[in-house]
Enzyme design. Structure first.
Site, PDB file in Angstrom:
ATOM      1  N   HIS A 390       0.818  -1.212   0.000  1.00  0.00           N
ATOM      2  CA  HIS A 390       0.000   0.000   0.000  1.00  0.00           C
ATOM      3  C   HIS A 390       0.851   1.261   0.000  1.00  0.00           C
ATOM      4  O   HIS A 390       2.042   1.254   0.311  1.00  0.00           O
ATOM      5  CB  HIS A 390      -0.978   0.004   1.186  1.00  0.00           C
ATOM      6  N   CYS A 409       2.287  -5.183   6.915  1.00  0.00           N
ATOM      7  CA  CYS A 409       2.079  -4.859   5.507  1.00  0.00           C
ATOM      8  C   CYS A 409       3.302  -4.155   4.942  1.00  0.00           C
ATOM      9  O   CYS A 409       4.215  -3.777   5.673  1.00  0.00           O
ATOM     10  CB  CYS A 409       0.840  -3.989   5.343  1.00  0.00           C
TER      11      CYS A 409
END
Length: 498
Positions: A390, A409
């Site tokens: 992301h 992440c």
């Protein structure tokens, strides 16, 4: 972003894969001894009783005396050069014919699919080697008298693995000569310094770098250049200044570097025998993302990966199927409870968070936009850890050399460039359309890829550069030592079982 990895294994895809690359299942066992299944007493009629099942023993090929000698020599050499035993382990090659053949089959399985057993894998080592039965290939090699050629075909067919194998030979030779002495603590060393610590630094660098003169006590321009080269090999700021971080990297014992190489060779053995030519790879330890097309790197960017002690990014393989433009952030409860709820409702409202639900089931969601923790782009791929790639508004993190700071992440330095590359064959998502979507609105849209691309999250802490020089990174999760221990224990158990 994600919370701590889920407590179960992810069986990676069975198709095709860093250093910059996993169809996986259980390692094939060595041929088993014959056994019969004894059935318990039963009251059924005799004619209904099942017949005891005898599992046939695979017939082992017969070696000529010359082949037996050849095979013994191959086992003695290959167990060391393939990183399948510890540095000081004695080579135990059986003399009896069948034991020698079984040792060869065990070695072949270990080289092709790894030394670890299924039970050895941690939940966040979510890659599994493919199945492999070495017996048919070995039998053919014996019949064709091509045992040496068959042995040569077993290792992973990647330049990255070959580079590590060459590095292993070199660093084991360094260990055999006594390794290197730890450099003493003291003030930072820079160009212009003189004395015993500089002489020790020069001697230490010369062991790994043939361009360095091993004698002399002056920190001149030549030595500074050598320090810069070492810092680049260790993934450090190439300042030419020997401070605590550089000193720590230089003081890692040579024996530990050997074990680090062994661990990375094992991870290569978890890869499939053929990688997809188009793929996205993340080196978790180095915090770098690389895009491959036609098996060649075409894009690279810095990343921020999971922090140790609770935020580790798992190793896994999956497929990116869509890009979410202007994604909201559904905050994992662990992050919300530890970091956000304590800041109060005023903070949450000011930063775009809204409360969904009530009571113990309430959760937080942050609205999409420039201040969202996910930025403007999110790259989705299926996995049980709830991790993804992301964007991030916190761009300053990419200027650091130590970039392990997320909850698991992977934050990307240039997510817009990656999105445009992955969506370039989707007509409705031209570069202009993507720019318009993320600059003029906060509306969330999922853009599906016409051509899904495989993604690999891998943990590479040792790899060879194009000139053969070994590069090392820190082992932030402590996985190298754990893996090397498992390799050595399995190797010792195999020898004891013969």
């Amino acid at each position: 972003m994600t919370s701590k990895s889920l407590p179960f294994r992810f069986l990676a895809l069975t198709g095709a894969v860093a250093a910059t690359t996993a169809a996986h299942a259980q390692i094939a066992p060595a041929p088993a001894a014959p056994r019969s299944i004894t059935l318990p007493p039963s009251s059924v009629a005799p004619q209904a009783m099942p017949v005891p099942v005898i599992q046939p023993v695979p017939e082992l090929p017969r070696l000529t005396p010359e082949q037996a000698t050849e095979l013994a020599q191959l086992l003695e050499a290959n167990s060391a050069e393939q990183g399948l035993r510890r540095v000081d382990a004695a080579v135990a090659v059986p003399e009896a014919h069948d034991a020698l053949v079984r040792a060869a089959l065990d070695h072949a399985s270990a080289v092709r699919t790894g030394r670890l057993d299924t039970a050895d894998f941690q939940s966040d080592w979510a890659l599994r080697p493919g199945t492999f039965d070495p017996l048919p290939g070995f039998a053919k090699a014996v019949a064709d008298d091509r045992i040496t050629a068959w042995f040569a075909s077993l290792p992973p067919p990647y330049a990255g693995y070959e580079g590590l194998k060459a590095g292993l030979t070199r660093y084991r030779a360094i260990v055999a000569k006594g390794g290197w002495q730890a450099l003493p603590d003291g003030p930072d060393l820079a160009q212009g310094a003189k004395g015993a610590r500089v002489a020790a630094l020069r001697k230490r660098l010369a062991i790994e770098d043939g361009e360095v003169a091993a004698t002399g006590d002056s920190f001149d321009a030549e030595l500074k250049a050598a320090v810069v080269r070492a810092q680049r090999r260790y993934g450090l700021n190439p300042s030419g200044l020997v401070s605590k971080q550089t000193l720590a990297a230089l003081n890692v014992p040579a024996r530990d570097r050997v074990r680090q190489i062994m661990a990375n060779m094992e991870r290569w053995r978890w890869m499939p025998t053929q990688m997809p030519k188009d793929r996205v790879q993340v080196n978790i330890a180095a915090a770098v993302l690389t895009v491959f097309e036609g098996d060649q790197p075409v894009m690279s960017m810095k990343a921020v990966t999971g922090k140790p002690d609770g935020g580790e990014t798992p190793m896994l393989a999956s497929t990116i199927h869509s890009v979410v433009l202007n994604p909201p952030w559904n905050v994992p409860s662990s992050i919300a409870n530890a970091e956000l709820w304590p800041k109060g409702m005023g903070y949450l409202k000011a930063n775009g968070f809204r409360v969904i639900g009530e009571g113990e089931g309430r959760r937080l969601q942050q609205a999409s936009g420039d201040t969202s923790a996910l930025g403007r782009f999110k790259f989705d791929f299926d996995n049980p850890f709830a991790v993804y790639l992301h964007d991030t508004p916190a761009k300053a993190g990419f200027s650091r050399f130590d970039r392990l700071a997320s909850h698991g992440c992977i934050r990307l330095e240039k997510p817009d460039a990656l999105a445009k590359r992955l969506l370039r064959d989707v007509p409705e998502w031209s570069e202009a359309a993507i720019d318009e979507q993320v600059t003029t609105t906060t509306k969330t849209v999922r853009a599906r890829l016409n051509t899904p691309v495989e993604v690999y999250l891998l943990y590479w802490t040792a790899f060879a550069s194009a000139n053969g020089a070994m590069n090392f990174r820190a082992d932030p999760y402590g996985w190298d030592g754990v893996l090397a221990d498992k390799i050595e224990r399995r190797a010792a158990a195999q020898v004891a079982a013969r």
